[in-house]
Scaffold this active site. Structure first.
Site, PDB file in Angstrom:
ATOM      1  N   LYS A 114       0.844  -1.175  -0.008  1.00  0.00           N
ATOM      2  CA  LYS A 114      -0.031  -0.024   0.027  1.00  0.00           C
ATOM      3  C   LYS A 114       0.956   1.416   0.080  1.00  0.00           C
ATOM      4  O   LYS A 114       0.489   2.274  -0.708  1.00  0.00           O
ATOM      5  CB  LYS A 114      -0.838  -0.121   1.051  1.00  0.00           C
ATOM      6  CG  LYS A 114      -2.270  -0.745   0.931  1.00  0.00           C
ATOM      7  CD  LYS A 114      -3.211  -0.538   1.905  1.00  0.00           C
ATOM      8  CE  LYS A 114      -4.448  -1.428   1.584  1.00  0.00           C
ATOM      9  NZ  LYS A 114      -5.475  -1.520   2.654  1.00  0.00           N
ATOM     10  N   LYS A 196      -3.853 -10.268  -6.969  1.00  0.00           N
ATOM     11  CA  LYS A 196      -4.830 -10.475  -6.348  1.00  0.00           C
ATOM     12  C   LYS A 196      -6.123  -9.678  -6.762  1.00  0.00           C
ATOM     13  O   LYS A 196      -5.859  -8.562  -7.035  1.00  0.00           O
ATOM     14  CB  LYS A 196      -4.641 -10.319  -4.878  1.00  0.00           C
ATOM     15  CG  LYS A 196      -5.529 -10.834  -3.881  1.00  0.00           C
ATOM     16  CD  LYS A 196      -5.204 -10.158  -2.341  1.00  0.00           C
ATOM     17  CE  LYS A 196      -5.546  -8.487  -2.314  1.00  0.00           C
ATOM     18  NZ  LYS A 196      -5.821  -8.084  -0.930  1.00  0.00           N
ATOM     19  N   LYS A 199     -10.439  -4.866  -4.252  1.00  0.00           N
ATOM     20  CA  LYS A 199     -11.631  -3.876  -4.340  1.00  0.00           C
ATOM     21  C   LYS A 199     -11.154  -2.514  -4.694  1.00  0.00           C
ATOM     22  O   LYS A 199     -11.816  -1.567  -5.220  1.00  0.00           O
ATOM     23  CB  LYS A 199     -12.617  -3.726  -3.155  1.00  0.00           C
ATOM     24  CG  LYS A 199     -11.850  -3.920  -1.882  1.00  0.00           C
ATOM     25  CD  LYS A 199     -13.291  -3.655  -0.689  1.00  0.00           C
ATOM     26  CE  LYS A 199     -12.807  -4.485   0.400  1.00  0.00           C
ATOM     27  NZ  LYS A 199     -11.703  -4.247   1.102  1.00  0.00           N
TER      28      LYS A 199
HETATM   29  P1  TYM Z   1      -9.814  -6.589   3.145  1.00  0.00           P
HETATM   30  O1  TYM Z   1     -10.987  -5.624   3.563  1.00  0.00           O
HETATM   31  O2  TYM Z   1      -8.736  -6.487   2.339  1.00  0.00           O
HETATM   32  O3  TYM Z   1     -10.620  -7.827   2.660  1.00  0.00           O
HETATM   33  C1  TYM Z   1     -11.552  -8.545   3.526  1.00  0.00           C
HETATM   34  C2  TYM Z   1     -11.505 -10.123   3.393  1.00  0.00           C
HETATM   35  O4  TYM Z   1     -11.454 -10.694   2.147  1.00  0.00           O
HETATM   36  C3  TYM Z   1     -10.314 -11.416   1.977  1.00  0.00           C
HETATM   37  N1  TYM Z   1      -9.781 -11.194   0.591  1.00  0.00           N
HETATM   38  C4  TYM Z   1      -9.766 -12.146  -0.657  1.00  0.00           C
HETATM   39  N2  TYM Z   1      -9.913 -13.461  -0.167  1.00  0.00           N
HETATM   40  C5  TYM Z   1      -9.546 -14.263  -1.435  1.00  0.00           C
HETATM   41  N3  TYM Z   1      -9.108 -13.640  -2.629  1.00  0.00           N
HETATM   42  C6  TYM Z   1      -8.948 -12.171  -2.712  1.00  0.00           C
HETATM   43  N4  TYM Z   1      -8.787 -11.748  -3.944  1.00  0.00           N
HETATM   44  C7  TYM Z   1      -9.417 -11.449  -1.631  1.00  0.00           C
HETATM   45  N5  TYM Z   1      -9.666  -9.938  -1.263  1.00  0.00           N
HETATM   46  C8  TYM Z   1      -9.775 -10.181   0.034  1.00  0.00           C
HETATM   47  C9  TYM Z   1      -9.130 -10.711   2.916  1.00  0.00           C
HETATM   48  O5  TYM Z   1      -8.295 -11.692   3.028  1.00  0.00           O
HETATM   49  C10 TYM Z   1     -10.290 -10.594   3.983  1.00  0.00           C
HETATM   50  O6  TYM Z   1     -10.329 -11.724   4.695  1.00  0.00           O
HETATM   51  N6  TYM Z   1      -7.021  -5.785   7.542  1.00  0.00           N
HETATM   52  C11 TYM Z   1      -8.509  -6.652   7.053  1.00  0.00           C
HETATM   53  C12 TYM Z   1      -9.685  -6.323   7.585  1.00  0.00           C
HETATM   54  C13 TYM Z   1      -9.611  -6.394   9.111  1.00  0.00           C
HETATM   55  C14 TYM Z   1      -9.781  -7.467   9.744  1.00  0.00           C
HETATM   56  C15 TYM Z   1      -9.666  -7.205  11.044  1.00  0.00           C
HETATM   57  C16 TYM Z   1     -10.012  -9.036   9.287  1.00  0.00           C
HETATM   58  C17 TYM Z   1      -9.455  -5.176   9.926  1.00  0.00           C
HETATM   59  N7  TYM Z   1      -9.478  -5.770  11.296  1.00  0.00           N
HETATM   60  C18 TYM Z   1      -9.797  -8.369  12.022  1.00  0.00           C
HETATM   61  C19 TYM Z   1      -9.862 -10.090  10.384  1.00  0.00           C
HETATM   62  C20 TYM Z   1      -9.868  -9.449  11.405  1.00  0.00           C
HETATM   63  C21 TYM Z   1      -8.329  -6.304   5.303  1.00  0.00           C
HETATM   64  O7  TYM Z   1      -7.775  -5.481   4.972  1.00  0.00           O
HETATM   65  O8  TYM Z   1      -9.419  -7.167   4.583  1.00  0.00           O
END
Ligand code: TYM
Length: 332
Positions: A114, A196, A199
Site C-alpha cells: 500500500k 490478487k 476492491k
Molecule cells: P480486506 O478488506 O482487504 O479484505 C476482506 C477479506 O477478504 C479477503 N480477500 C480475499 N480472499 C481471497 N481472494 C481475494 N482476492 C481476496 N480479497 C480479499 C481478505 O483476506 C479478508 O479476509 N485488514 C483486513 C480487515 C480487517 C480484519 C480485522 C480482518 C481489519 N480488522 C480483524 C480480520 C480480523 C483487510 O484489509 O481485509
C-alpha cells in the site's frame, strides 16, 4: 451464546465487495456462524488509512452492511457492527501500539504494497494498521479469525502481540487462530491473474463485484485472460488464469478440480469461460437481489448496526477494562 467459541472478522468499506472477499472470507463466515459466537465488523477506521471520499465511505458502509446480511448472516444470531461505533477499538489499538515493534510493522507485506501504491500518503495509520487489527481481534477474546490468505500475516502478528502482552501481565488475551479456506483463499484478477482480485483495483474488468449485473459479470468472464494451450487443467504456476477460473468455478458450482477437468475434456475456453460466468451469476443473484431489497429499508439497517454496536461494546469493554487495569491506568 454461552459456551460457544468466538469468531471475529472484518472487511474494509474501501471499495465495493468483490468475489474475492466473498469466497475468501464471507462465505466461511456464513458457514461458521451457527457454530460460533460471531462478531462481523465493517472496519471503517481501517479504511481511512487511505484517503476516502466521505459521502462514498458512508454509502459503502451501509451497502456493506446490507450485503453481509444478504450473504446469509442473520443479525439476530451474529453481532454485526461498524468499527467506529465501538470506541474500545481505538482505545485498545493505542495501547497495543505500545507493544508492537517498528521492525514487525516494517515487515508487513500489505504495508509495503500500500505504501508503494500511495507514495504521496504514507501516513502513520497505514503503518500501525496491524495494531488496530490486533485490537479488533483481541477485544472479543476471539478463537478464530476467518480471512483470505493475504491477512494471515496480520493474524500472526496479532498472536505475537498477544503473546508479548500476556507474558508481561498474565493471561489477558486469548490466542486467536487464522482460518484460511482450502479453496478460494486467494482469488486472482481476471485480467492479470498474477495479481490478487482487489476492491481497490484500478482495472474494473479484473474484478467481479457482489452487486454487479449478470451481463457485466458474463462480459468480464468472457474476457478473462487464459493462455494459448486450450486445456482446462489446474496448474497455478504455468496456467494461472485458467487455474483461477477453475478455483472460482469449483467454489461457485461445488465441483472438484478433477470433476471440472473431466467436464471440459476436449472442449475449449469458449465453453469453459461462460460456464464459470453462469455459475457466478447464479451464486451472486440472490445476494444482489436481497441486498437491493434491504437497502430500501434504511430504518432496519440502522436498527441492526445500533444493536450490533451495543452488543459489541459490552463484550469489548470487559476486555478493555482488564487491559487498562493491567497496564496501570486508574479505574474510571
Ligand atoms: P480486506 O478488506 O482487504 O479484505 C476482506 C477479506 O477478504 C479477503 N480477500 C480475499 N480472499 C481471497 N481472494 C481475494 N482476492 C481476496 N480479497 C480479499 C481478505 O483476506 C479478508 O479476509 N485488514 C483486513 C480487515 C480487517 C480484519 C480485522 C480482518 C481489519 N480488522 C480483524 C480480520 C480480523 C483487510 O484489509 O481485509
Amino acid at each position: 451464546m454461552e459456551g460457544k467459541r468466538t469468531i471475529f472478522s472484518g472487511i474494509q468499506p474501501s471499495g465495493e465487495l468483490t468475489l474475492g472477499s466473498y469466497l475468501g472470507a464471507i462465505k466461511n463466515w456464513v458457514e461458521l456462524s451457527e457454530e460460533y459466537n460471531c462478531y462481523y465488523c465493517i472496519v471503517d477506521m481501517h479504511a481511512i488509512t487511505v484517503r476516502q471520499n466521505p459521502a462514498e465511505l458512508r454509502k459503502r458502509t451501509l451497502e456493506q452492511l446490507a450485503q453481509y446480511i444478504a450473504c446469509g448472516l442473520d443479525p439476530k444470531k451474529n453481532t454485526i457492527f461498524i468499527q467506529s461505533h465501538v470506541s474500545a477499538h481505538a482505545e485498545l489499538a493505542w495501547i497495543l501500539n505500545c507493544y508492537t515493534m517498528y521492525g514487525e510493522l516494517s515487515r508487513m507485506t500489505q504495508f509495503k504494497d500500500k505504501s508503494s501504491r500511495n507514495a504521496e500518503n504514507i501516513n502513520a495509520g497505514l503503518f500501525t494498521y496491524p495494531a488496530l487489527m490486533a485490537a479488533d481481534i483481541l477485544l472479543y477474546q476471539s478463537d478464530l479469525v476467518p480471512v483470505g490468505d493475504d491477512q494471515k500475516q496480520h493474524v500472526e502478528l496479532t498472536r505475537d502481540i498477544a503473546q508479548r502482552f500476556n507474558s508481561v501481565y498474565g493471561e489477558v488475551f486469548k490466542m486467536p487462530e487464522p482460518f484460511i479456506p482450502k479453496v478460494g483463499a486467494r482469488i486472482m484478477s481476471l485480467t492479470s491473474p498474477e495479481n490478487k482480485m482487489s476492491k481497490s483495483d484500478k482495472d474494473p474488468g479484473g474484478c467481479i463485484y457482489l452487486m454487479q449485473k449478470p451481463e457485466d459479470i458474463m462480459r468480464s468472464f468472457k474476457r478473462a485472460v487464459t493462455d494459448s494451450d486450450r486445456k482446462v487443467k489446474y496448474d497455478p504456476v504455468s496456467k494461472p488464469g485458467v487455474s483461477n477460473l477453475m478455483t472460482i468455478y469449483s467454489v461457485a458450482a461445488n465441483k472438484s478440480y478433477d470433476e471440472i477437468e473431466a467436464e471440459f475434456e476436449g472442449k475449449g475456453y469458449g465453453d469453459f469461460k461462460p460456464a464459470v460466468g453462469e455459475a457466478v451469476v447464479e451464486l451472486l443473484r440472490p445476494i444482489r437481489e436481497e441486498a437491493e431489497r434491504l437497502l430500501k429499508d434504511k430504518n432496519y439497517l440502522v436498527s441492526v448496526y445500533k444493536e450490533g454496536a451495543e452488543r459489541a461494546s459490552r463484550a469489548a469493554t470487559r476486555t478493555l477494562r482488564k487491559v487498562c487495569k493491567k497496564v496501570g491506568f486508574v479505574d474510571r
